[in-house]
Scaffold this active site. Structure first.
Site, short mmCIF file in Angstrom:
data_model
loop_
_atom_site.label_atom_id
_atom_site.label_comp_id
_atom_site.label_asym_id
_atom_site.label_seq_id
_atom_site.Cartn_x
_atom_site.Cartn_y
_atom_site.Cartn_z
N TYR A 279 -12.29 2.31 6.96
CA TYR A 279 -10.94 2.68 6.55
C TYR A 279 -11.01 3.59 5.32
O TYR A 279 -11.55 3.19 4.29
CB TYR A 279 -10.13 1.43 6.22
N ASP B 232 -3.71 5.84 -7.89
CA ASP B 232 -3.07 6.26 -6.64
C ASP B 232 -1.56 6.33 -6.85
O ASP B 232 -0.82 5.41 -6.52
CB ASP B 232 -3.43 5.26 -5.54
N ASP C 164 -5.75 6.79 5.55
CA ASP C 164 -4.47 6.75 4.86
C ASP C 164 -3.89 8.17 4.86
O ASP C 164 -4.53 9.10 4.38
CB ASP C 164 -4.72 6.26 3.43
N ASP D 126 -0.70 8.62 3.64
CA ASP D 126 0.39 8.54 2.66
C ASP D 126 1.75 8.70 3.34
O ASP D 126 2.03 8.05 4.32
CB ASP D 126 0.16 9.57 1.55
N HIS E 285 -2.31 5.89 8.99
CA HIS E 285 -1.05 5.20 8.74
C HIS E 285 -0.16 6.08 7.87
O HIS E 285 -0.62 6.78 6.97
CB HIS E 285 -1.23 3.79 8.17
N GLU F 3 3.55 6.00 5.67
CA GLU F 3 4.39 5.03 4.97
C GLU F 3 5.77 5.59 4.68
O GLU F 3 5.98 6.81 4.70
CB GLU F 3 3.73 4.59 3.67
N CYS G 127 0.54 3.45 -5.06
CA CYS G 127 -0.19 2.38 -4.39
C CYS G 127 0.77 1.27 -4.03
O CYS G 127 1.67 0.92 -4.82
CB CYS G 127 -1.30 1.86 -5.31
N ARG H 112 3.66 2.12 8.28
CA ARG H 112 3.66 1.19 7.14
C ARG H 112 5.02 1.22 6.45
O ARG H 112 5.59 2.28 6.24
CB ARG H 112 2.56 1.61 6.16
N GLU I 224 3.62 -3.83 4.05
CA GLU I 224 2.81 -3.83 2.83
C GLU I 224 3.31 -4.83 1.79
O GLU I 224 4.52 -5.01 1.59
CB GLU I 224 2.80 -2.42 2.23
N ASN J 219 -3.13 -5.93 5.07
CA ASN J 219 -3.85 -5.27 3.98
C ASN J 219 -4.33 -6.32 2.98
O ASN J 219 -3.55 -6.79 2.15
CB ASN J 219 -2.94 -4.25 3.30
#
Length: 298
Positions: free
Chosen positions: A48, A63, A90, A92, A117, A119, A127, A162, A192, A216
């Protein structure tokens, strides 16, 4: 292990096979090509690419949305080239609106990752285990998911939706968003930062069967630690361990530097380190020697 003359075989299709297995797929975080090779050599079936780890390793910052899509995709490309196992990345927020998501998906596919993913945070994102997050309207994120589905060239490419709404709008809203994202075409759902095992169980019970479920296991984050056996019982298909490798590397480098600062040399630390020959073997020097012989001129 990724080889210089390797031929990677359908990573997205392989990822789907792994997600369909009865036990959860464990995906340790990789923040660069070297850490990805270590994940693969440890026997894991998937790696990942952590946005948190990528930001820390590339620019030494938290992040908070500082890396561009170009920087993230370049890091993903290097990681993919270093290993033969599928890589989940990721992506974002998709780096903009639905039109930006179209290009983001295509570029990640071109980089060779097996899935990403996306989000629903507002840009600039943070983050998922930090405070002060904001989320975009559900309808806007549904449009982004639909764009991602339309953009992928390989129908096997895995799209994970996400939601960060737990901390902003509450658990009910987060579950409702996840359902809407699945209806828009997401292959897996990633709620998340739930903050209790009760909430984790509720997420699983209400979303099981809607799509694959992602957990996660953020080391030191807001979500409580929970056993892999319990996650399997709840029906999670994918478990991410996003930053453990980064934290371990940080601790090891600090310890070595303290030895050098205190002793003036790293001698005392050497017994705990790979030897030079072991390390160069691990990163593929024997393959280089073999290729040098194979392609040497007469």
């Amino acid at each position: 292990m990724g080889h210089l003359l390797g031929r990677r075989t359908a990573p997205a299709a392989r990822l789907r096979e792994l997600l369909a297995a009865p036990d959860p797929l464990v995906a340790p975080g990789a923040y660069d090509a070297l850490s990805a090779r270590l994940v693969e050599q440890a026997g894991f079936a998937v790696a990942y690419m952590s946005g948190f780890g990528s930001t820390a390793s590339l620019i030494g910052r938290p992040d908070i949305g500082l890396l561009s899509g170009t920087e993230m995709i370049d890091n993903a490309r290097r990681i993919v080239a270093a290993v033969d196992i599928p890589v989940i990345a990721d992506a974002d927020t998709g780096y903009g609106n639905a039109l930006n998501v179209l290009r983001t998906v295509q570029l990640y596919e071109q980089a060779g990752v097996a899935g990403i993913h996306l989000e629903d945070q507002a840009t600039p994102k943070k983050c998922g285990h930090m405070g002060g997050k904001e989320v975009i309207p559900c309808a806007e994120m549904v449009g982004k998911i639909r764009a991602a589905v339309a953009a992928r060239r390989d129908p096997a490419f895995v799209l994970i939706a996400r939601t960060d709404a737990v901390a902003v709008e509450g658990l009910d809203a987060a579950i409702a968003r996840a359902r809407a994202y699945a209806a828009a075409g997401a292959d897996a759902l990633f709620v998340e930062a739930p903050t209790s095992e009760v909430d984790i169980a509720r997420i699983a019970n209400e979303l099981r069967g809607v799509a694959h479920l992602v957990f996660n296991w953020a080391e030191g984050g807001r979500t409580p630690p929970i056993s892999l056996a319990r996650l399997a019982e709840l029906g999670f298909s994918l478990v991410l361990y996003p930053i453990g490798t980064l934290l371990a590397a940080t601790a090891a480098v600090r310890a070595l530097l303290e030895t050098i600062r205190t002793d003036g040399t790293p001698t005392a630390a050497l017994p705990g380190l790979p030897t030079f020959d072991a390390f160069t073997t691990m990163i593929g020097l024997p393959e280089v020697h073999e290729l040098e012989q194979r392609f040497a001129g007469e």
